[in-house]
Design a protein around this motif. Structure first.
Motif, PDB file in Angstrom:
ATOM      1  N   PHE A 175       0.828  -1.200   0.000  1.00  0.00           N
ATOM      2  CA  PHE A 175       0.000   0.000   0.000  1.00  0.00           C
ATOM      3  C   PHE A 175       0.868   1.258   0.000  1.00  0.00           C
ATOM      4  N   VAL A 176       0.499   2.216  -0.832  1.00  0.00           N
ATOM      5  CA  VAL A 176       1.179   3.514  -0.884  1.00  0.00           C
ATOM      6  C   VAL A 176       0.116   4.610  -0.895  1.00  0.00           C
ATOM      7  N   LYS A 177       0.252   5.565   0.018  1.00  0.00           N
ATOM      8  CA  LYS A 177      -0.629   6.734   0.041  1.00  0.00           C
ATOM      9  C   LYS A 177       0.223   7.983  -0.079  1.00  0.00           C
ATOM     10  N   THR A 178      -0.226   8.927  -0.895  1.00  0.00           N
ATOM     11  CA  THR A 178       0.521  10.172  -1.069  1.00  0.00           C
ATOM     12  C   THR A 178      -0.385  11.371  -0.815  1.00  0.00           C
ATOM     13  N   ASP A 179       0.197  12.389  -0.218  1.00  0.00           N
ATOM     14  CA  ASP A 179      -0.516  13.629   0.070  1.00  0.00           C
ATOM     15  C   ASP A 179       0.386  14.805  -0.334  1.00  0.00           C
ATOM     16  N   PRO A 180       0.044  15.553  -1.420  1.00  0.00           N
ATOM     17  CA  PRO A 180      -1.154  15.417  -2.253  1.00  0.00           C
ATOM     18  C   PRO A 180      -1.125  14.137  -3.092  1.00  0.00           C
ATOM     19  N   PRO A 181      -2.309  13.686  -3.550  1.00  0.00           N
ATOM     20  CA  PRO A 181      -2.370  12.423  -4.298  1.00  0.00           C
ATOM     21  C   PRO A 181      -1.551  12.485  -5.578  1.00  0.00           C
ATOM     22  N   GLN A 194      12.488  -8.339  -6.671  1.00  0.00           N
ATOM     23  CA  GLN A 194      12.295  -6.935  -6.298  1.00  0.00           C
ATOM     24  C   GLN A 194      11.070  -6.381  -7.012  1.00  0.00           C
ATOM     25  N   VAL A 195      10.306  -5.545  -6.299  1.00  0.00           N
ATOM     26  CA  VAL A 195       9.195  -4.813  -6.901  1.00  0.00           C
ATOM     27  C   VAL A 195       9.338  -3.354  -6.490  1.00  0.00           C
ATOM     28  N   GLU A 196       9.119  -2.445  -7.456  1.00  0.00           N
ATOM     29  CA  GLU A 196       9.320  -1.017  -7.226  1.00  0.00           C
ATOM     30  C   GLU A 196       8.030  -0.257  -7.520  1.00  0.00           C
ATOM     31  N   TYR A 197       7.840   0.840  -6.794  1.00  0.00           N
ATOM     32  CA  TYR A 197       6.664   1.695  -6.991  1.00  0.00           C
ATOM     33  C   TYR A 197       7.134   3.114  -7.295  1.00  0.00           C
ATOM     34  N   ARG A 198       6.532   3.690  -8.313  1.00  0.00           N
ATOM     35  CA  ARG A 198       6.715   5.116  -8.605  1.00  0.00           C
ATOM     36  C   ARG A 198       5.511   5.623  -9.366  1.00  0.00           C
ATOM     37  N   ALA A 199       5.417   6.937  -9.486  1.00  0.00           N
ATOM     38  CA  ALA A 199       4.387   7.581 -10.292  1.00  0.00           C
ATOM     39  C   ALA A 199       4.941   7.820 -11.704  1.00  0.00           C
ATOM     40  N   PRO A 200       4.112   8.269 -12.644  1.00  0.00           N
ATOM     41  CA  PRO A 200       4.647   8.545 -13.979  1.00  0.00           C
ATOM     42  C   PRO A 200       5.771   9.577 -13.973  1.00  0.00           C
ATOM     43  N   ASP A 201       5.728  10.522 -13.061  1.00  0.00           N
ATOM     44  CA  ASP A 201       6.721  11.583 -13.009  1.00  0.00           C
ATOM     45  C   ASP A 201       7.238  11.726 -11.580  1.00  0.00           C
ATOM     46  N   PHE A 202       8.180  12.638 -11.391  1.00  0.00           N
ATOM     47  CA  PHE A 202       8.789  12.808 -10.076  1.00  0.00           C
ATOM     48  C   PHE A 202       7.762  13.246  -9.033  1.00  0.00           C
ATOM     49  N   TRP A 203       8.055  12.933  -7.762  1.00  0.00           N
ATOM     50  CA  TRP A 203       7.206  13.391  -6.671  1.00  0.00           C
ATOM     51  C   TRP A 203       7.281  14.909  -6.540  1.00  0.00           C
ATOM     52  N   PRO A 205       7.886  18.129  -4.517  1.00  0.00           N
ATOM     53  CA  PRO A 205       8.541  18.472  -3.253  1.00  0.00           C
ATOM     54  C   PRO A 205       7.494  18.766  -2.178  1.00  0.00           C
ATOM     55  N   GLY A 206       7.728  18.247  -0.978  1.00  0.00           N
ATOM     56  CA  GLY A 206       6.782  18.425   0.117  1.00  0.00           C
ATOM     57  C   GLY A 206       5.744  17.330   0.230  1.00  0.00           C
ATOM     58  N   THR A 207       5.724  16.399  -0.717  1.00  0.00           N
ATOM     59  CA  THR A 207       4.748  15.312  -0.666  1.00  0.00           C
ATOM     60  C   THR A 207       4.997  14.421   0.551  1.00  0.00           C
ATOM     61  N   LYS A 208       3.916  14.039   1.224  1.00  0.00           N
ATOM     62  CA  LYS A 208       3.982  13.083   2.321  1.00  0.00           C
ATOM     63  C   LYS A 208       3.613  11.709   1.781  1.00  0.00           C
ATOM     64  N   ILE A 209       4.459  10.725   2.036  1.00  0.00           N
ATOM     65  CA  ILE A 209       4.246   9.386   1.497  1.00  0.00           C
ATOM     66  C   ILE A 209       4.212   8.377   2.637  1.00  0.00           C
ATOM     67  N   SER A 210       3.148   7.577   2.685  1.00  0.00           N
ATOM     68  CA  SER A 210       3.025   6.507   3.672  1.00  0.00           C
ATOM     69  C   SER A 210       3.018   5.173   2.939  1.00  0.00           C
ATOM     70  N   VAL A 211       3.836   4.257   3.417  1.00  0.00           N
ATOM     71  CA  VAL A 211       4.006   2.963   2.756  1.00  0.00           C
ATOM     72  C   VAL A 211       3.756   1.858   3.768  1.00  0.00           C
ATOM     73  N   SER A 231       6.317  -0.761   7.651  1.00  0.00           N
ATOM     74  CA  SER A 231       5.694   0.485   7.217  1.00  0.00           C
ATOM     75  C   SER A 231       6.609   1.658   7.495  1.00  0.00           C
ATOM     76  N   GLY A 232       6.326   2.771   6.851  1.00  0.00           N
ATOM     77  CA  GLY A 232       7.076   3.999   7.077  1.00  0.00           C
ATOM     78  C   GLY A 232       6.367   5.178   6.441  1.00  0.00           C
ATOM     79  N   THR A 233       6.431   6.327   7.086  1.00  0.00           N
ATOM     80  CA  THR A 233       5.867   7.564   6.540  1.00  0.00           C
ATOM     81  C   THR A 233       6.959   8.625   6.547  1.00  0.00           C
ATOM     82  N   SER A 234       7.221   9.199   5.383  1.00  0.00           N
ATOM     83  CA  SER A 234       8.260  10.221   5.245  1.00  0.00           C
ATOM     84  C   SER A 234       7.812  11.258   4.237  1.00  0.00           C
ATOM     85  N   LYS A 235       8.687  12.227   3.982  1.00  0.00           N
ATOM     86  CA  LYS A 235       8.323  13.310   3.070  1.00  0.00           C
ATOM     87  C   LYS A 235       9.379  13.473   1.979  1.00  0.00           C
ATOM     88  N   ILE A 236       9.008  14.184   0.948  1.00  0.00           N
ATOM     89  CA  ILE A 236       9.891  14.476  -0.169  1.00  0.00           C
ATOM     90  C   ILE A 236      10.450  15.888  -0.003  1.00  0.00           C
TER      91      ILE A 236
END
Length: 424
Positions: A175-181, A194-203, A205-211, A231-236
């Protein structure tokens, strides 16, 4: 006499007409709205009296003629188990794995037409702690309370590898949640390690990500089971990228699209070339030791300062005072990017784990999975590696480059895996 009789007949006809029309409206007019007053039909999983249920179980519910309005899960002591619904509402996921050899009760209520409700309870028992299944060791790269670069992928590694037929089940528990989405997808390496998660483009700055890698107790194939819930929650943080060109032996350092500095480098010599490709800074060390004893190209043990890992195979950016005369002119390293002490120290204060690093013009290409290689392919190719359907319309809007332009950019616990520092 005749006139009074006609008037009486007319008044009877007028009075009767609304009753006739009302009857036609209720029984025969096409498109008339029918209100379903039947109670909803509800099915809950795990089923009542189910046994040997994995501790990774979710509360599933299907409903006909209504919608789910309440879900409550309690343990055998009456304590409520926190849970939240999936985005598609197909099930409710407990916030923590259930416990082995315990009894739980799921109580689900559905509401239908005219407020009629149906409530169904299902009591089930979880499986005993298995002693005949291999535990799949999982490692999540996304730690809590950190600040990462805008290219930071979420990476889960597995030992042993996940077989193809089990990857969809594993991916559903990541599970991955991002704020803003900023929606993205998971992508598997072919070998299943290995499995990797990313969005189509860069995050952004300031995005909060919970995994959350919620794999504890998950059956994986016939003979394996997930080892832990991580689990972990951090920011960009700020956007930084490094562009290294073998042709010029120069590194260009950008922040928010602005060139900060150009740095002379020495890359891997022809017998031990640096990899060309798009990488991400994985680790940073003020001091570390490179040990390449046993390397057929020449082994050594050396202490280095200000080292930043780019690959699992041991390619770093690091201070190399012994090669300052070659930096900007010739390649003499064992695959690393050599810079001066001053430039290495300056870089350590600028970069973050998760910053993009692009190397071009060397003799070999970066191998998939040699580090965090999610950005080494385009979005369409990356999305093909998902074991589950990728949402329609999830397409890149900005071409990924090594030197992102200024302004906003679009965009996912356990310690990082222990690795030997081969270096070069």
């Amino acid at each position: 006499m005749e006139l009074r009789q006609r008037l009486r007949l007319l008044s009877v006809t007028i009075a009767a007409t609304p009753l006739v029309l009302a009857g036609c409206t209720a029984d025969r007019l096409p498109g008339a709205r029918q209100v379903n007053t039947a109670p909803p039909q509800l099915t809950v999983t795990p089923g009542d009296h189910a046994g040997d249920v994995p501790v990774s179980a979710e509360v599933g519910a299907t409903v006909k003629d209504g919608k789910i309005t309440s879900v409550r899960l309690t343990d055998d002591k009456g304590a409520q188990v926190p849970a939240e619904p999936r985005e598609d509402g197909s099930s409710w996921v407990p916030a923590k794995p259930l416990q082995n050899s315990r009894t739980y009760t799921a109580e689900v209520t559905a509401t239908g037409g005219k407020g009629r409700t149906t409530t169904q309870k299902a009591t089930f028992r979880t499986m005993a702690k298995p002693d005949n299944r291999q535990a799949v060791t999982t490692v999540l790269n996304f730690a809590a309370d950190q600040t990462y670069g805008t290219a930071m992928p979420v990476v889960v590694t597995f030992d042993p590898a996940i077989p193809k037929e089990a990857r969809a089940d594993v991916q559903r528990r990541l599970f991955v949640k991002t704020d803003p989405p900023q929606p993205g997808t998971w992508s598997w390496l072919d070998d299943g390690k290995q499995v990797e998660y990313r969005a189509p483009d860069f995050w952004q700055p300031g995005t909060k990500i919970s995994v959350r890698s919620a794999l504890e107790g998950l059956p994986i194939g016939k003979d394996a089971i997930g080892d832990a819930d991580r689990s972990g929650t951090s920011k960009i943080g700020r956007q930084v990228s490094l562009d290294i060109d073998n042709a010029t032996k120069q590194m260009a350092v950008y922040q928010d699209g602005k060139l900060l500095r150009k740095i002379p480098v020495s890359l891997g010599k022809p017998s031990t070339p640096s990899s060309s490709g798009t990488m991400v800074i994985m680790e940073k060390f003020d001091y570390t030791t490179f040990n390449t004893m046993g390397d057929p190209n020449g082994g050594y043990i050396v202490d280095v300062e200000d080292a930043q890992r780019l690959t699992n195979g041991g390619e770093f950016i690091h201070a190399a005072p012994w090669s300052v005369g070659d930096q900007g002119n010739a390649n003499v390293s064992h695959g690393c990017t050599n810079v001066s002490n001053e430039n290495a120290d300056w870089l350590m204060g600028i970069t973050q784990v998760g910053d993009l690093v692009t190397v071009k013009g060397t003799e070999v290409a970066l191998d998939p999975g040699n580090g965090w290689t999610a950005w080494n392919v385009g979005w369409d190719e990356f999305a093909k590696g998902s074991a589950l359907p990728v949402p329609v319309g999830l397409r890149p809007t900005v071409t990924v480059t090594a030197t992102p332009q200024p302004g906003p950019v679009a965009g996912g616990s356990a310690p990082a895996p222990a690795r030997s520092n081969s270096g070069g």
